[in-house]
Design a protein around this motif. Structure first.
Motif, PDB file in Angstrom:
ATOM      1  N   UNK A 292       0.837  -1.206   0.000  1.00 35.69           N
ATOM      2  CA  UNK A 292       0.000   0.000   0.000  1.00 35.69           C
ATOM      3  C   UNK A 292       0.870   1.254   0.000  1.00 35.69           C
ATOM      4  N   UNK A 293       1.879   1.273   0.836  1.00 39.74           N
ATOM      5  CA  UNK A 293       2.759   2.447   0.908  1.00 39.74           C
ATOM      6  C   UNK A 293       3.489   2.679  -0.408  1.00 39.74           C
ATOM      7  N   UNK A 294       3.811   1.590  -1.113  1.00 33.58           N
ATOM      8  CA  UNK A 294       4.494   1.721  -2.405  1.00 33.58           C
ATOM      9  C   UNK A 294       3.596   2.337  -3.478  1.00 33.58           C
ATOM     10  N   UNK A 295       2.290   2.300  -3.246  1.00 41.45           N
ATOM     11  CA  UNK A 295       1.349   2.810  -4.247  1.00 41.45           C
ATOM     12  C   UNK A 295       0.892   4.235  -3.949  1.00 41.45           C
ATOM     13  N   UNK A 296       1.488   4.868  -2.956  1.00 43.38           N
ATOM     14  CA  UNK A 296       1.130   6.238  -2.592  1.00 43.38           C
ATOM     15  C   UNK A 296       2.139   7.220  -3.179  1.00 43.38           C
ATOM     16  N   UNK A 297       1.670   8.413  -3.513  1.00 43.52           N
ATOM     17  CA  UNK A 297       2.596   9.459  -3.917  1.00 43.52           C
ATOM     18  C   UNK A 297       3.443   9.871  -2.713  1.00 43.52           C
ATOM     19  N   UNK A 298       4.561  10.494  -2.977  1.00 45.45           N
ATOM     20  CA  UNK A 298       5.477  10.856  -1.883  1.00 45.45           C
ATOM     21  C   UNK A 298       4.810  11.781  -0.878  1.00 45.45           C
ATOM     22  N   UNK A 299       4.024  12.728  -1.387  1.00 52.02           N
ATOM     23  CA  UNK A 299       3.375  13.682  -0.484  1.00 52.02           C
ATOM     24  C   UNK A 299       2.420  12.984   0.474  1.00 52.02           C
ATOM     25  N   UNK A 300       1.653  12.023  -0.030  1.00 52.43           N
ATOM     26  CA  UNK A 300       0.685  11.321   0.818  1.00 52.43           C
ATOM     27  C   UNK A 300       1.380  10.294   1.702  1.00 52.43           C
ATOM     28  N   UNK A 301       2.382   9.633   1.162  1.00 48.43           N
ATOM     29  CA  UNK A 301       3.080   8.592   1.917  1.00 48.43           C
ATOM     30  C   UNK A 301       3.688   9.129   3.206  1.00 48.43           C
ATOM     31  N   UNK A 302       4.229  10.333   3.165  1.00 49.40           N
ATOM     32  CA  UNK A 302       4.860  10.907   4.363  1.00 49.40           C
ATOM     33  C   UNK A 302       3.840  11.331   5.413  1.00 49.40           C
ATOM     34  N   UNK A 303       2.555  11.460   4.993  1.00 48.27           N
ATOM     35  CA  UNK A 303       1.544  11.931   5.945  1.00 48.27           C
ATOM     36  C   UNK A 303       0.675  10.804   6.495  1.00 48.27           C
ATOM     37  N   UNK A 304       0.906   9.585   6.033  1.00 48.56           N
ATOM     38  CA  UNK A 304       0.106   8.458   6.509  1.00 48.56           C
ATOM     39  C   UNK A 304       0.494   8.113   7.935  1.00 48.56           C
ATOM     40  N   UNK A 305      -0.523   7.896   8.756  1.00 49.44           N
ATOM     41  CA  UNK A 305      -0.277   7.499  10.142  1.00 49.44           C
ATOM     42  C   UNK A 305       0.105   6.022  10.186  1.00 49.44           C
ATOM     43  N   UNK A 306       1.320   5.757  10.525  1.00 48.87           N
ATOM     44  CA  UNK A 306       1.768   4.371  10.590  1.00 48.87           C
ATOM     45  C   UNK A 306       1.126   3.671  11.780  1.00 48.87           C
ATOM     46  N   UNK A 307       0.785   2.426  11.543  1.00 46.10           N
ATOM     47  CA  UNK A 307       0.084   1.651  12.550  1.00 46.10           C
ATOM     48  C   UNK A 307       0.532   0.211  12.458  1.00 46.10           C
ATOM     49  N   UNK A 308       0.204  -0.557  13.478  1.00 50.79           N
ATOM     50  CA  UNK A 308       0.515  -1.981  13.450  1.00 50.79           C
ATOM     51  C   UNK A 308      -0.486  -2.768  12.621  1.00 50.79           C
ATOM     52  N   UNK A 309      -1.562  -2.133  12.183  1.00 53.44           N
ATOM     53  CA  UNK A 309      -2.602  -2.801  11.407  1.00 53.44           C
ATOM     54  C   UNK A 309      -2.695  -2.183  10.026  1.00 53.44           C
ATOM     55  N   UNK A 310      -2.630  -3.031   8.986  1.00 51.55           N
ATOM     56  CA  UNK A 310      -2.737  -2.530   7.624  1.00 51.55           C
ATOM     57  C   UNK A 310      -4.136  -1.988   7.365  1.00 51.55           C
ATOM     58  N   UNK A 311      -5.119  -2.473   8.095  1.00 53.22           N
ATOM     59  CA  UNK A 311      -6.480  -1.993   7.906  1.00 53.22           C
ATOM     60  C   UNK A 311      -6.598  -0.527   8.294  1.00 53.22           C
TER      61      UNK A 311
END
Length: 317
Positions: free
Chosen positions: A102-121
């Motif tokens: 999922x992270x590989x399919x995000x643009x750089x701008x969005x990828x850096x703003x995603x809240x990392x979590x232990x759950x992919x959901x």
């Protein structure tokens, strides 16, 4: 004889042990959501169009297709919950792999703003909550573009391609069904409705030169699919282009033999016939017919009897 001395018991025991020891088949492996192929690395990029602020619906649809193929869709729709026991380690590995995809399919701008979590959901829901809510202005824009789209100077193929791109994005905004798999009866009715609207939009944008085939498609039962409608319109245009080519149309001034059958520049036999109500110097050609008919016996140089046969018209009558 004791049980241990019973040869039948010994053979059954061996067969059960062999069954337990035999590796799972390829089908069984791919049916297991925890199975990872050696090529299923964390560096995989499923889609070329990375997620941006304006393409969430088409992006999410493409990602769901890829995850379904990998049998990992359950990790984002909670069908595979966080387990305990012996499956925990496998779940952690697969959860991490899907997260990387999922992270590989995000643009750089969005990828850096995603809240990392232990759950992919939870990572999947993050962009959904942020970008899916912007669908109404985009739906309005898409419907406006579709309603104003006409063939004009484009070929039918180019016009159809433009419409298909807009329509595919529009239907990506349709609401999800309760079953989540688009297999229930209500969704089938909705799909039929969308298909009808799709065909109507295609026919409305055609040039007036296609008015004849458009009328036929509107009266056709059952309703044609969009691909069938496109195919029939294309055939109609090709037929008109063929009939208007130099050396094809014949008149009554030709000899009887060439008036019934002529050979075009490509070496193909072209049948010619005249119909009542049409001027005597006008002819109808159908190079795709299996047998050609002429109503005037005087145009033939020779006649021979044939067995009774059924004639099928283009309207299936």
């Amino acid at each position: 004889m004791t049980r241990n001395d019973d040869p039948t018991s010994f053979e059954n025991s061996n067969s059960m042990e062999n069954a337990r020891a035999s590796p799972p088949s390829i089908l069984e492996q791919y049916q297991n959501p925890y199975f990872l192929h050696p090529l299923d690395s964390t560096s995989l990029v499923f889609i070329s169009n990375l997620l941006t602020e304006s393409n969430y619906n088409s992006w999410s649809q493409a990602m769901k297709i890829e995850l379904t193929v990998k049998n990992k869709l359950g990790f984002i729709n909670v069908e595979i919950p966080h387990p305990s026991g012996e499956l925990l380690s496998s779940w952690i590995i697969c959860n991490g792999v899907v997260t990387a995809w999922i992270l590989n399919s995000l643009s750089k701008e969005i990828s850096t703003s995603i809240n990392f979590s232990n759950s992919v959901q939870e990572i999947w829901v993050d962009p959904q909550e942020r970008y899916q809510c912007k669908n109404r202005p985009r739906v309005f824009q898409l419907r406006h573009e579709i309603s104003n789209l006409i063939q004009n100077q484009d070929s039918v193929t180019a016009y159809y391609t433009k419409l298909k791109m807009l329509w595919n994005e529009l239907i990506s905004y349709r609401p999800s069904c309760s079953c989540g798999k688009y297999t229930c009866g209500s969704v089938k009715n909705l799909q039929t409705y969308f298909q009808t609207e799709y065909v109507m939009a295609f026919l409305m944008g055609l040039n007036d030169s296609s008015a004849s085939i458009r009328s036929q498609l509107l009266l056709m039962e059952p309703e044609p699919s969009i691909n069938r409608a496109f195919s029939l319109v294309l055939q109609e245009i090709d037929q008109k282009a063929f009939s208007s080519s130099p050396g094809i149309a014949m008149s009554l001034s030709k000899s009887p033999t060439t008036a019934v059958e002529s050979i075009n520049s490509n070496g193909h036999v072209v049948g010619i016939c005249s119909l009542p109500g049409i001027s005597s110097n006008q002819w109808i050609l159908d190079s795709g017919a299996s047998t050609h008919i002429c109503y005037n016996k005087a145009l033939f140089t020779s006649l021979r009897p044939i067995k009774p046969t059924t004639v099928s018209l283009p309207n299936q009558s």
